[in-house]
Design a protein around this motif. Structure first.
Motif, PDB file in Angstrom:
ATOM      1  N   TYR A 147      68.855  56.419  42.590  1.00 57.87           N
ATOM      2  CA  TYR A 147      68.687  55.360  41.593  1.00 57.87           C
ATOM      3  C   TYR A 147      67.955  55.923  40.380  1.00 57.87           C
ATOM      4  CZ  TYR A 147      67.513  51.043  39.246  1.00 57.87           C
ATOM      5  OH  TYR A 147      67.409  50.051  38.294  1.00 57.87           O
ATOM      6  N   SER A 149      65.785  55.413  37.466  1.00 62.08           N
ATOM      7  CA  SER A 149      64.825  54.454  36.931  1.00 62.08           C
ATOM      8  C   SER A 149      64.554  54.710  35.450  1.00 62.08           C
ATOM      9  CB  SER A 149      63.512  54.543  37.717  1.00 62.08           C
ATOM     10  OG  SER A 149      62.522  53.736  37.113  1.00 62.08           O
ATOM     11  N   ARG A 158      65.990  54.656  47.142  1.00 64.72           N
ATOM     12  CA  ARG A 158      65.151  53.471  47.357  1.00 64.72           C
ATOM     13  C   ARG A 158      65.651  52.720  48.589  1.00 64.72           C
ATOM     14  NH1 ARG A 158      62.443  51.878  42.584  1.00 64.72           N
ATOM     15  NH2 ARG A 158      62.383  53.628  41.126  1.00 64.72           N
ATOM     16  N   VAL A 160      65.795  49.349  50.418  1.00 67.73           N
ATOM     17  CA  VAL A 160      65.602  47.966  49.978  1.00 67.73           C
ATOM     18  C   VAL A 160      66.383  46.997  50.859  1.00 67.73           C
ATOM     19  CG1 VAL A 160      65.289  48.689  47.569  1.00 67.73           C
ATOM     20  CG2 VAL A 160      67.558  48.006  48.375  1.00 67.73           C
ATOM     21  N   GLU A 176      61.828  45.755  48.012  1.00 66.81           N
ATOM     22  CA  GLU A 176      61.681  47.199  48.214  1.00 66.81           C
ATOM     23  C   GLU A 176      60.643  47.462  49.302  1.00 66.81           C
ATOM     24  OE1 GLU A 176      61.491  51.118  45.409  1.00 66.81           O
ATOM     25  OE2 GLU A 176      59.978  49.569  45.038  1.00 66.81           O
ATOM     26  N   GLU A 178      59.040  50.296  50.249  1.00 61.80           N
ATOM     27  CA  GLU A 178      57.888  51.130  49.923  1.00 61.80           C
ATOM     28  C   GLU A 178      56.835  50.378  49.115  1.00 61.80           C
ATOM     29  OE1 GLU A 178      56.794  55.416  47.777  1.00 61.80           O
ATOM     30  OE2 GLU A 178      58.867  54.692  47.833  1.00 61.80           O
ATOM     31  N   SER A 179      57.255  49.684  48.082  1.00 68.21           N
ATOM     32  CA  SER A 179      56.300  48.985  47.216  1.00 68.21           C
ATOM     33  C   SER A 179      55.904  47.616  47.761  1.00 68.21           C
ATOM     34  CB  SER A 179      56.885  48.812  45.821  1.00 68.21           C
ATOM     35  OG  SER A 179      58.039  47.980  45.859  1.00 68.21           O
TER      36      SER A 179
END
Length: 309
Positions: A147, A149, A158, A160, A176, A178-179
């Motif tokens: 991806y 960004s 990512r 998701v 997402e 990770e975040s």
């Protein structure tokens, strides 16, 4: 008559209204049924008065003299574009109610969501779009491969949970991993979509946020006010259709746009492209932001000119 049969008959009528030539095999595949069942459905339509012309294994068309066909075509049939807009209206309902789910189910029972998406998605993005649609339907996590960004200016994978799209299908709403937060990802910036075997684990967090008229998502809402010439107003509505409801005409050659935005980046880009046609009104933060952009561009141009000497 059970619901599934009603849905098949509606889809069959829709196929005939489309007026594309299809074989029995193609129609059976599109309806997800057997040819034997298709024969029975065709017989039901004949019994109620529809005239269906065949040429061997190919359904040629439904005769225009068939009773009710024109009324159905004019009154009940949606084009793909119209079905897409209707889908967008349904998605705009905030509450995830039973009514909303039933409306979506009825729309998708007659109109394939993938076909609606195909209307507005660029050809090079269709494979990724279909994988995302399948992942949403199966409630599976996906990896957005490479991806690109715009913020970090690099490409990375990512992990998701995709769960919805913006009204123009340009961005997909995802949680997402990770975040641990909801974000939008531009479909055009996805290298490829890999559907994993992992099911959704964060469904309770699948909530779409605010997207401004410039298609930018964010938690902040910044009020802006612009004065637009006829040319600027027309171009704004063409490029960002949702802006139309935020605009009002004040004089023969003047329009006012008042709306909230997630970022000053969107309106600033538009202003810089039509600098002589747009006036910033009572929005000092936007005025300063645009001035900084102009100063930065002047500095960049100066550097480039020095290198050319």
């Amino acid at each position: 008559m059970e619901t599934s049969k009603i849905e098949r008959l509606l889809m069959l009528i829709r196929i005939f209204i489309d007026n594309h030539y299809r074989t029995l095999d193609e129609i059976s595949e599109e309806l997800g049924t057997t040819k034997r069942t298709l024969y029975r459905d065709l017989e039901i339509l004949r019994q109620v008065g529809f005239v269906i012309k065949r040429d061997g294994n190919k359904i040629v068309k439904m005769d225009k003299t068939s009773p009710y066909l024109q009324d159905i075509s004019d009154s009940l049939y949606f084009s793909k574009e119209e079905a897409y807009l209707l889908k967008s209206a349904i998605e705009s309902i905030d509450e995830n109610t039973i009514l909303k789910q039933n409306l979506k189910k009825k729309l998708y029972s007659v109109y394939d969501y993938k076909l609606i998406a195909d209307v507005v998605v660029k050809p090079q993005d269709k494979a990724n779009m279909h994988n995302l649609l399948n992942a949403i339907e199966q409630q599976k996590q996906v990896i957005l491969k490479e991806y690109n960004s715009a913020h970090s200016n690099n490409s990375q994978d990512r992990l998701v949970e995709p769960f919805s799209f913006t009204t123009n299908f340009e961005q997909v709403w995802c949680y997402e991993i990770e975040s641990q937060c909801v974000k939008t990802f531009k479909v055009a910036r996805i290298g490829s979509v890999l559907i994993t075997d992992k099911i959704w684990k964060h469904t309770e967090k699948h909530e779409t946020g605010f997207v401004d008229i410039f298609r930018i998502h964010g938690g902040e809402r910044i009020p802006i006010k612009l004065g637009l010439s006829v040319r600027a107003a027309s171009l704004l509505k063409e490029e960002y259709p949702l802006s139309a409801e935020k605009m009002r005409k004040t004089a023969a050659n003047k329009w006012i746009l008042e709306t909230d935005v997630c970022s000053l980046e969107g309106p600033a880009r538009f202003i810089l492209g039509l600098f002589d046609d747009i006036e910033i009104i009572d929005t000092p933060a936007l005025q300063s932001f645009v001035q900084e952009k102009i100063a930065h561009m002047s500095k960049v141009m100066h550097v480039k000119n020095q290198k050319l000497k």
